[in-house]
Design a protein around this motif. Structure first.
Motif, short mmCIF file in Angstrom:
data_model
loop_
_atom_site.label_atom_id
_atom_site.label_comp_id
_atom_site.label_asym_id
_atom_site.label_seq_id
_atom_site.Cartn_x
_atom_site.Cartn_y
_atom_site.Cartn_z
N ALA A 71 0.85 -1.20 0.00
CA ALA A 71 0.00 0.00 0.00
C ALA A 71 0.88 1.25 0.00
N THR A 72 0.59 2.16 -0.92
CA THR A 72 1.36 3.41 -0.89
C THR A 72 0.78 4.36 0.16
N GLN A 73 -0.53 4.28 0.38
CA GLN A 73 -1.16 5.15 1.38
C GLN A 73 -1.70 4.35 2.57
N GLU A 74 -2.74 3.55 2.29
CA GLU A 74 -3.43 2.86 3.37
C GLU A 74 -3.94 1.51 2.87
N VAL A 75 -4.21 0.62 3.81
CA VAL A 75 -4.95 -0.61 3.50
C VAL A 75 -6.40 -0.38 3.93
N LEU A 76 -7.33 -0.58 2.99
CA LEU A 76 -8.76 -0.44 3.32
C LEU A 76 -9.36 -1.84 3.39
N LEU A 77 -9.80 -2.21 4.56
CA LEU A 77 -10.38 -3.54 4.76
C LEU A 77 -11.89 -3.44 4.57
N CYS A 78 -12.41 -4.15 3.56
CA CYS A 78 -13.84 -4.08 3.20
C CYS A 78 -14.38 -5.49 2.98
N SER A 79 -14.08 -6.40 3.86
CA SER A 79 -14.46 -7.81 3.65
C SER A 79 -15.81 -8.15 4.25
N GLY A 80 -16.51 -7.16 4.79
CA GLY A 80 -17.85 -7.40 5.31
C GLY A 80 -17.84 -7.79 6.79
N ALA A 81 -19.03 -7.88 7.37
CA ALA A 81 -19.16 -8.07 8.83
C ALA A 81 -18.70 -9.45 9.29
N ILE A 82 -18.63 -10.41 8.37
CA ILE A 82 -18.05 -11.71 8.71
C ILE A 82 -16.59 -11.73 8.26
N GLY A 83 -16.35 -11.28 7.02
CA GLY A 83 -15.01 -11.38 6.43
C GLY A 83 -13.96 -10.49 7.07
N SER A 84 -14.35 -9.29 7.50
CA SER A 84 -13.34 -8.37 8.06
C SER A 84 -12.78 -8.85 9.40
N PRO A 85 -13.63 -9.21 10.37
CA PRO A 85 -13.05 -9.72 11.62
C PRO A 85 -12.30 -11.03 11.40
N ARG A 86 -12.74 -11.80 10.41
CA ARG A 86 -12.04 -13.06 10.10
C ARG A 86 -10.63 -12.77 9.61
N LEU A 321 -4.44 1.68 8.38
CA LEU A 321 -5.48 0.65 8.21
C LEU A 321 -6.83 1.25 8.54
N ARG A 322 -7.76 1.12 7.60
CA ARG A 322 -9.15 1.52 7.86
C ARG A 322 -10.06 0.34 7.58
N VAL A 323 -11.18 0.29 8.27
CA VAL A 323 -12.21 -0.70 7.97
C VAL A 323 -13.40 0.06 7.39
N VAL A 324 -13.85 -0.37 6.22
CA VAL A 324 -14.93 0.34 5.52
C VAL A 324 -15.98 -0.67 5.05
N ASP A 325 -16.86 -1.03 5.91
CA ASP A 325 -17.96 -1.93 5.53
C ASP A 325 -18.97 -1.99 6.67
N ALA A 326 -19.94 -2.90 6.56
CA ALA A 326 -21.02 -2.97 7.55
C ALA A 326 -20.52 -3.37 8.94
N SER A 327 -19.30 -3.88 9.03
CA SER A 327 -18.79 -4.30 10.35
C SER A 327 -18.58 -3.11 11.28
N ILE A 328 -18.47 -1.91 10.73
CA ILE A 328 -18.16 -0.76 11.61
C ILE A 328 -19.40 -0.21 12.31
N MET A 329 -20.60 -0.60 11.87
CA MET A 329 -21.83 -0.09 12.51
C MET A 329 -21.80 -0.45 14.00
N PRO A 330 -21.84 0.51 14.91
CA PRO A 330 -21.86 0.15 16.33
C PRO A 330 -23.12 -0.63 16.67
N THR A 331 -24.23 -0.20 16.04
CA THR A 331 -25.52 -0.86 16.20
C THR A 331 -26.11 -1.03 14.81
N VAL A 332 -26.62 -2.21 14.53
CA VAL A 332 -27.18 -2.43 13.19
C VAL A 332 -28.32 -1.43 12.95
N ILE A 333 -28.38 -0.90 11.73
CA ILE A 333 -29.44 0.07 11.43
C ILE A 333 -30.81 -0.62 11.47
N SER A 334 -31.87 0.19 11.54
CA SER A 334 -33.21 -0.38 11.69
C SER A 334 -33.87 -0.63 10.34
#
Ligand SMILES: Cc1cc2nc3c(=O)[nH]c(=O)nc-3n(C[C@H](O)[C@H](O)[C@H](O)COP(=O)(O)OP(=O)(O)OC[C@H]3O[C@@H](n4cnc5c(N)ncnc54)[C@H](O)[C@@H]3O)c2cc1C
Length: 358
Positions: A71-86, A321-334
């Motif tokens: 990465a020249t700047q950053e790694v963006l992790l976007c593997s989703g709410a299962i894939g990113s923590p995995r 390192l940034r995480v950019v996907d649904a895993s970052i939602m503190p609480t799932v949206i309604s």
């Protein structure tokens, strides 16, 4: 009623991410039109094995075949709410004790990676119809062929449908600040097990409680990146989730029993007349309900130091390192999560540009 407007109360046709009568994924809408740009390389069918961290900085990723992308700047992790923590855990970033138990060298101890998993649980009310009013009539091969032809020639008909064309929002808790139940009307039955054959087909009204308090987790079962993770959604662990879910299911039964529907609906088949007590309802839900596919929360964003990412989605404790996907939602949206996940991507793009300018 505009389901994405200021107030959701009521019923409506759902808005879709669709173009030319085809579902339009983020890849179709955002990436495909930019193919050929000199600063864009897309590799499909390529699995990242781990994020490479040097010192306290993410410097790139290692692919399954061992090649590295820097990465020249950053790694963006976007593997989703299962894939990113995995992927974080496969990279040695997560709860130190459980990583050590699996023989994974700990790169960064972050107990909350993979915790706080939330999802919506869909509960099904299925009724038999008195005539061929739903898409079940296309289950016969010649009708399916006709529908396929209609779609090819006109881009219309059942193949162009989302199947869940309409739905609505209402209250399990009358004091909730906004609707805490969502309904999807599915114009057919076929996919549900346990439904006796219905000559004229059926219709499904499902409900889900939108503010679950139960929390699950995503953990590794081994250090082998080819192995699926252990996903524990922990649905209905919280007593309130059980109570609100049962209220939602009873409401779907009440809706399907309304007088204006009587000439279309022959009889309710699921849950059916045998389900009477709250224990019956709970047992029914345990047997017949399914994920809404709205997983979120496993790399929680927060302003506190324990959060996995900060409000600019930067990983707390690892630079670059940034995480950019649904895993970052503190609480799932309604509601459904796809548009919100795309919005997270849009917002992150703005913040990445701002931070790069300094
Ligand atoms: C069957 C289904 C139906 C749904 N229907 C709807 C709907 O009708 N409406 C709605 O609003 N939402 C719907 N959703 C939810 C919606 O799709 C998700 O909320 C949304 O896609 C989440 O976006 P994301 O970017 O967080 O993750 P994802 O869209 O899951 O993207 C993650 C990507 O990372 C890739 N990936 C993971 N690990 C690796 C790795 N190690 N290396 C390389 N790539 C990797 C995955 O292949 C995937 O492409 C549905 C979900 C499913 C599963």
């Amino acid at each position: 009623m505009d389901v994405t407007g200021a107030a959701q109360d009521g019923v409506a046709f759902y808005q879709l991410t669709q173009r030319n009568a085809r579902r339009s994924s983020a890849a179709m809408a955002y990436v495909a039109p930019k193919e050929g740009r000199p600063n864009l390389t897309v590799q499909t069918g390529a699995q990242v094995r781990r994020i490479v961290v040097e010192g306290a900085r993410a410097t790139g990723v290692e692919m399954m075949d061992g090649t590295r992308i820097t990465a020249t700047q950053e790694v963006l992790l976007c593997s989703g709410a299962i894939g990113s923590p995995r992927l974080l855990q496969l990279s040695g970033i997560g709860p130190a004790d459980s990583l050590r138990d699996l023989g994974i060298a700990v790169v960064f101890d972050q107990p909350q990676v993979g915790e706080n998993l939330q999802d919506h649980l869909d509960l099904y009310c299925i009724s038999e119809l008195s005539g061929p009013y739903s898409y079940d009539r296309y289950a016969k091969p010649y009708m399916a062929a006709l529908a396929g032809l209609q779609y090819l020639l006109t881009r219309k008909g059942p193949v162009a449908s989302s199947l869940f064309e309409t739905g609505g929002f209402w209250y399990a808790d009358p004091d909730a600040r906004s609707p805490d139940l969502q309904f999807h009307l599915g114009l057919g039955t076929g996919i549900e097990k346990g439904v006796a054959a219905m000559p004229q087909g059926g219709v499904t009204l499902n409900s889900c409680y939108l503010r679950p308090r139960s929390r699950g987790s995503v953990r590794l079962q081994s250090d082998d990146p080819a192995k699926a993770p252990l996903i524990d959604p922990n649905y209905l662990q919280d007593a309130r989730d059980r109570e609100m879910s049962i209220r939602g299911l009873k409401l779907t039964q009440e809706i399907m029993a309304q007088a204006p529907l009587a000439r279309f609906v022959k009889a309710e088949r699921l849950p059916g007349p045998e389900v009477k007590t709250d224990q019956d309802y709970y047992d029914f839900i345990c047997e017949h309900s399914k994920t809404s596919h709205h997983c979120a929360g496993t790399c929680r964003m927060g302003a506190d130091s324990k959060a996995v990412v900060d409000p600019r989605l930067r990983f707390n404790g690892i630079d670059g390192l940034r995480v950019v996907d649904a895993s970052i939602m503190p609480t799932v949206i309604s509601s459904n999560t796809n548009a919100a996940a795309i919005m997270i991507g849009e917002k992150a793009a703005d913040m990445i540009r701002e931070d790069a300018r300094g």
